[in-house]
Design a protein around this motif. Structure first.
Motif, PDB file in Angstrom:
ATOM      1  N   ILE A  61       0.842  -1.204   0.000  1.00  0.00           N
ATOM      2  CA  ILE A  61       0.000   0.000   0.000  1.00  0.00           C
ATOM      3  C   ILE A  61       0.877   1.254   0.000  1.00  0.00           C
ATOM      4  CG2 ILE A  61      -1.704   1.317   1.313  1.00  0.00           C
ATOM      5  CD1 ILE A  61      -2.807  -1.352   2.327  1.00  0.00           C
ATOM      6  N   ALA A  62       1.945   1.228   0.798  1.00  0.00           N
ATOM      7  CA  ALA A  62       2.861   2.369   0.847  1.00  0.00           C
ATOM      8  C   ALA A  62       3.525   2.597  -0.512  1.00  0.00           C
ATOM      9  CB  ALA A  62       3.920   2.142   1.925  1.00  0.00           C
ATOM     10  N   TYR A  63       3.897   1.499  -1.183  1.00  0.00           N
ATOM     11  CA  TYR A  63       4.560   1.603  -2.489  1.00  0.00           C
ATOM     12  C   TYR A  63       3.648   2.262  -3.513  1.00  0.00           C
ATOM     13  CZ  TYR A  63       6.241   0.140  -7.084  1.00  0.00           C
ATOM     14  OH  TYR A  63       6.636   0.136  -8.398  1.00  0.00           O
ATOM     15  N   TYR A  64       2.397   1.830  -3.583  1.00  0.00           N
ATOM     16  CA  TYR A  64       1.478   2.389  -4.579  1.00  0.00           C
ATOM     17  C   TYR A  64       1.079   3.823  -4.227  1.00  0.00           C
ATOM     18  CZ  TYR A  64       1.098  -1.910  -7.206  1.00  0.00           C
ATOM     19  OH  TYR A  64       1.392  -2.997  -8.006  1.00  0.00           O
ATOM     20  N   THR A  65       1.090   4.163  -2.949  1.00  0.00           N
ATOM     21  CA  THR A  65       0.856   5.552  -2.553  1.00  0.00           C
ATOM     22  C   THR A  65       1.990   6.445  -3.049  1.00  0.00           C
ATOM     23  OG1 THR A  65      -0.327   4.834  -0.559  1.00  0.00           O
ATOM     24  CG2 THR A  65       0.494   7.095  -0.590  1.00  0.00           C
ATOM     25  N   PHE A  66       3.218   5.964  -2.895  1.00  0.00           N
ATOM     26  CA  PHE A  66       4.376   6.721  -3.375  1.00  0.00           C
ATOM     27  C   PHE A  66       4.388   6.770  -4.899  1.00  0.00           C
ATOM     28  CE2 PHE A  66       8.875   6.924  -4.656  1.00  0.00           C
ATOM     29  CZ  PHE A  66       9.226   8.116  -4.049  1.00  0.00           C
ATOM     30  N   LEU A  67       3.979   5.682  -5.546  1.00  0.00           N
ATOM     31  CA  LEU A  67       3.942   5.644  -7.009  1.00  0.00           C
ATOM     32  C   LEU A  67       2.955   6.666  -7.561  1.00  0.00           C
ATOM     33  CD1 LEU A  67       5.098   4.105  -9.450  1.00  0.00           C
ATOM     34  CD2 LEU A  67       3.155   2.550  -9.283  1.00  0.00           C
ATOM     35  N   GLU A  68       1.872   6.885  -6.843  1.00  0.00           N
ATOM     36  CA  GLU A  68       0.895   7.892  -7.264  1.00  0.00           C
ATOM     37  C   GLU A  68       1.513   9.280  -7.268  1.00  0.00           C
ATOM     38  OE1 GLU A  68      -3.503   9.672  -6.008  1.00  0.00           O
ATOM     39  OE2 GLU A  68      -2.567   8.086  -4.822  1.00  0.00           O
ATOM     40  N   ALA A  69       2.363   9.561  -6.280  1.00  0.00           N
ATOM     41  CA  ALA A  69       3.046  10.859  -6.230  1.00  0.00           C
ATOM     42  C   ALA A  69       3.973  11.035  -7.430  1.00  0.00           C
ATOM     43  CB  ALA A  69       3.835  10.981  -4.928  1.00  0.00           C
ATOM     44  N   LEU A  70       4.631   9.947  -7.838  1.00  0.00           N
ATOM     45  CA  LEU A  70       5.497  10.008  -9.020  1.00  0.00           C
ATOM     46  C   LEU A  70       4.681  10.294 -10.283  1.00  0.00           C
ATOM     47  CD1 LEU A  70       7.970   7.022  -8.473  1.00  0.00           C
ATOM     48  CD2 LEU A  70       8.498   9.462  -8.351  1.00  0.00           C
ATOM     49  N   ARG A  71       3.552   9.638 -10.412  1.00  0.00           N
ATOM     50  CA  ARG A  71       2.726   9.819 -11.605  1.00  0.00           C
ATOM     51  C   ARG A  71       2.096  11.204 -11.652  1.00  0.00           C
ATOM     52  NH1 ARG A  71      -0.267   3.881 -11.331  1.00  0.00           N
ATOM     53  NH2 ARG A  71       1.460   2.676 -12.261  1.00  0.00           N
ATOM     54  N   ASN A  72       1.876  11.794 -10.504  1.00  0.00           N
ATOM     55  CA  ASN A  72       1.309  13.150 -10.456  1.00  0.00           C
ATOM     56  C   ASN A  72       2.363  14.236 -10.626  1.00  0.00           C
ATOM     57  OD1 ASN A  72      -1.256  12.175 -10.080  1.00  0.00           O
ATOM     58  ND2 ASN A  72      -1.227  12.383  -7.861  1.00  0.00           N
ATOM     59  N   TRP A 122       6.985  25.781   4.964  1.00  0.00           N
ATOM     60  CA  TRP A 122       5.617  26.018   4.512  1.00  0.00           C
ATOM     61  C   TRP A 122       5.310  25.250   3.231  1.00  0.00           C
ATOM     62  CZ3 TRP A 122       1.410  27.904   6.691  1.00  0.00           C
ATOM     63  CH2 TRP A 122       1.551  28.684   7.842  1.00  0.00           C
ATOM     64  N   PHE A 123       6.273  25.216   2.333  1.00  0.00           N
ATOM     65  CA  PHE A 123       6.075  24.489   1.070  1.00  0.00           C
ATOM     66  C   PHE A 123       5.813  23.010   1.338  1.00  0.00           C
ATOM     67  CE2 PHE A 123       7.919  21.884  -2.346  1.00  0.00           C
ATOM     68  CZ  PHE A 123       7.163  22.319  -3.426  1.00  0.00           C
ATOM     69  N   LEU A 124       6.590  22.427   2.224  1.00  0.00           N
ATOM     70  CA  LEU A 124       6.445  21.000   2.511  1.00  0.00           C
ATOM     71  C   LEU A 124       5.128  20.724   3.223  1.00  0.00           C
ATOM     72  CD1 LEU A 124       8.068  18.427   2.065  1.00  0.00           C
ATOM     73  CD2 LEU A 124       8.945  18.637   4.374  1.00  0.00           C
ATOM     74  N   VAL A 125       4.758  21.578   4.167  1.00  0.00           N
ATOM     75  CA  VAL A 125       3.502  21.386   4.897  1.00  0.00           C
ATOM     76  C   VAL A 125       2.310  21.447   3.949  1.00  0.00           C
ATOM     77  CG1 VAL A 125       1.931  22.465   6.561  1.00  0.00           C
ATOM     78  CG2 VAL A 125       4.331  22.156   7.144  1.00  0.00           C
ATOM     79  N   ILE A 126       2.264  22.474   3.108  1.00  0.00           N
ATOM     80  CA  ILE A 126       1.128  22.642   2.201  1.00  0.00           C
ATOM     81  C   ILE A 126       1.104  21.540   1.139  1.00  0.00           C
ATOM     82  CG2 ILE A 126       0.132  24.151   0.435  1.00  0.00           C
ATOM     83  CD1 ILE A 126       1.065  26.526   2.095  1.00  0.00           C
ATOM     84  N   THR A 127       2.270  21.200   0.587  1.00  0.00           N
ATOM     85  CA  THR A 127       2.342  20.165  -0.446  1.00  0.00           C
ATOM     86  C   THR A 127       1.880  18.815   0.090  1.00  0.00           C
ATOM     87  OG1 THR A 127       4.182  21.292  -1.547  1.00  0.00           O
ATOM     88  CG2 THR A 127       3.846  18.975  -2.066  1.00  0.00           C
ATOM     89  N   PHE A 178      -1.551  16.809  -0.986  1.00  0.00           N
ATOM     90  CA  PHE A 178      -1.426  15.498  -1.619  1.00  0.00           C
ATOM     91  C   PHE A 178      -2.152  14.429  -0.812  1.00  0.00           C
ATOM     92  CE2 PHE A 178       0.729  11.411  -2.230  1.00  0.00           C
ATOM     93  CZ  PHE A 178       0.478  11.239  -3.586  1.00  0.00           C
ATOM     94  N   VAL A 179      -2.001  14.445   0.506  1.00  0.00           N
ATOM     95  CA  VAL A 179      -2.670  13.451   1.350  1.00  0.00           C
ATOM     96  C   VAL A 179      -4.181  13.529   1.156  1.00  0.00           C
ATOM     97  CG1 VAL A 179      -3.208  12.826   3.740  1.00  0.00           C
ATOM     98  CG2 VAL A 179      -0.857  13.325   3.089  1.00  0.00           C
ATOM     99  N   ILE A 180      -4.715  14.732   1.233  1.00  0.00           N
ATOM    100  CA  ILE A 180      -6.168  14.898   1.159  1.00  0.00           C
ATOM    101  C   ILE A 180      -6.702  14.551  -0.222  1.00  0.00           C
ATOM    102  CG2 ILE A 180      -8.036  16.596   1.281  1.00  0.00           C
ATOM    103  CD1 ILE A 180      -6.430  18.012   3.481  1.00  0.00           C
ATOM    104  N   THR A 181      -6.094  15.105  -1.283  1.00  0.00           N
ATOM    105  CA  THR A 181      -6.593  14.854  -2.635  1.00  0.00           C
ATOM    106  C   THR A 181      -6.404  13.396  -3.048  1.00  0.00           C
ATOM    107  OG1 THR A 181      -4.464  15.603  -3.546  1.00  0.00           O
ATOM    108  CG2 THR A 181      -6.245  17.222  -3.406  1.00  0.00           C
ATOM    109  N   SER A 182      -5.304  12.786  -2.626  1.00  0.00           N
ATOM    110  CA  SER A 182      -5.046  11.393  -2.970  1.00  0.00           C
ATOM    111  C   SER A 182      -6.107  10.468  -2.371  1.00  0.00           C
ATOM    112  CB  SER A 182      -3.654  10.982  -2.481  1.00  0.00           C
ATOM    113  OG  SER A 182      -3.450   9.593  -2.606  1.00  0.00           O
ATOM    114  N   MET A 183      -6.423  10.700  -1.101  1.00  0.00           N
ATOM    115  CA  MET A 183      -7.380   9.817  -0.441  1.00  0.00           C
ATOM    116  C   MET A 183      -8.807  10.092  -0.891  1.00  0.00           C
ATOM    117  SD  MET A 183      -5.784   9.334   3.373  1.00  0.00           S
ATOM    118  CE  MET A 183      -6.810   7.894   3.619  1.00  0.00           C
ATOM    119  N   VAL A 184      -9.126  11.350  -1.223  1.00  0.00           N
ATOM    120  CA  VAL A 184     -10.456  11.651  -1.752  1.00  0.00           C
ATOM    121  C   VAL A 184     -10.629  11.017  -3.123  1.00  0.00           C
ATOM    122  CG1 VAL A 184     -11.887  13.510  -2.677  1.00  0.00           C
ATOM    123  CG2 VAL A 184     -10.863  13.751  -0.431  1.00  0.00           C
TER     124      VAL A 184
END
Length: 255
Positions: A8-19, A61-66, A70-76
């Protein structure tokens, strides 16, 4: 369970790469380098210190907002695409799903931190930078857990993002609010003033003291082991609370 969690962690990280999230991060860091160099040209004295403080503040701030977005939009997106139902229809517990997603988000934050390290190293010493990055990772770990909790609670991108951002800003500014509430200018024996002081102190007691996390002056003047110990202990305590609340919210949902 470990294999399911890592998958699950791998595919979550893979989604970040694809985005193309890392491409965005690299572009943002390149722009930040330009801003830091411009600020250095304007500074009359303590050029390196000013650059370090500026880069540290914007990076945080950049890291917090990013990460929050990503967490919210990915899970939605996963929920809207029925991906969550598909995953949980397999022999995977909700606990494995929760910590798998969380691990993927943490690994994402680690990669972005690694990308930002060379830029920060230009303006700070390695020991101070190592402590600062550790503190920022702890801060992001709390924010990711809060983001997941807010999403499970509100199930709406806008509301969840505003809730997380409000939590972050309030946690970083609550100490200043406390000082203002006991200011001699505002000193009064009225019940309303006493109630306000009580309310502010109650909020401060509940929130993590993020004002003591990831301070920009650490890159300039160094950091003590006591400060890092405080950061680590607060992170452990609040993560335990947030994990329990997040899992409770996830298990009570009917999927």
């Amino acid at each position: 369970m470990r294999q399911k969690l890592s998958t699950i962690a791998y595919y979550t990280f893979l989604e970040a790469l694809r985005n193309r999230l890392f491409l965005l991060s690299i572009t943002g860091l390149a722009c930040l380098f330009g801003v830091a160099e411009f600020a250095g040209e304007l500074a009359i004295t303590e050029t390196r210190q000013i650059q370090a403080a500026l880069v540290a503040s914007i990076t945080r701030w950049f890291l917090v907002i990013t990460c929050t977005l990503f967490v919210i939009t990915s899970m939605v997106r996963e929920s809207n695409d029925k991906g969550l139902e598909l995953i949980l229809s397999l022999p995977i517990s909700k606990t494995s799903y929760y910590f798998g997603k969380y691990s993927g988000f943490i690994f994402l934050a680690l990669v972005i931190l690694a990308l930002s390290s060379p830029l920060l190293l230009l303006y700070s010493d390695p020991p101070a930078l190592a402590g600062w990055l550790f503190s920022l990772l702890c801060e992001i770990a709390i924010i990711i857990a809060v983001s997941m909790l807010c999403l499970f609670t509100f199930s709406n991108i806008t509301v969840a993002f505003i809730a997380v951002l409000s939590f972050y800003i309030l946690s970083r500014s609550i100490e200043a609010i406390q000082l203002l509430s006991i200011s001699p200018i505002l000193e009064s024996d009225s019940y309303s003033q006493q109630l306000m002081n009580l309310l502010v102190n109650a909020i401060a007691w509940v929130l993590p003291d993020l004002n003591a996390f990831t301070r920009s002056d650490w890159l300039v003047y160094g950091i003590t082991s006591t400060a890092l110990t405080f950061v680590f202990m607060q992170t452990i305590i609040y993560l335990a609370i947030l994990f329990a609340a997040g899992l409770f919210d996830l298990y009570r949902k009917e999927l």
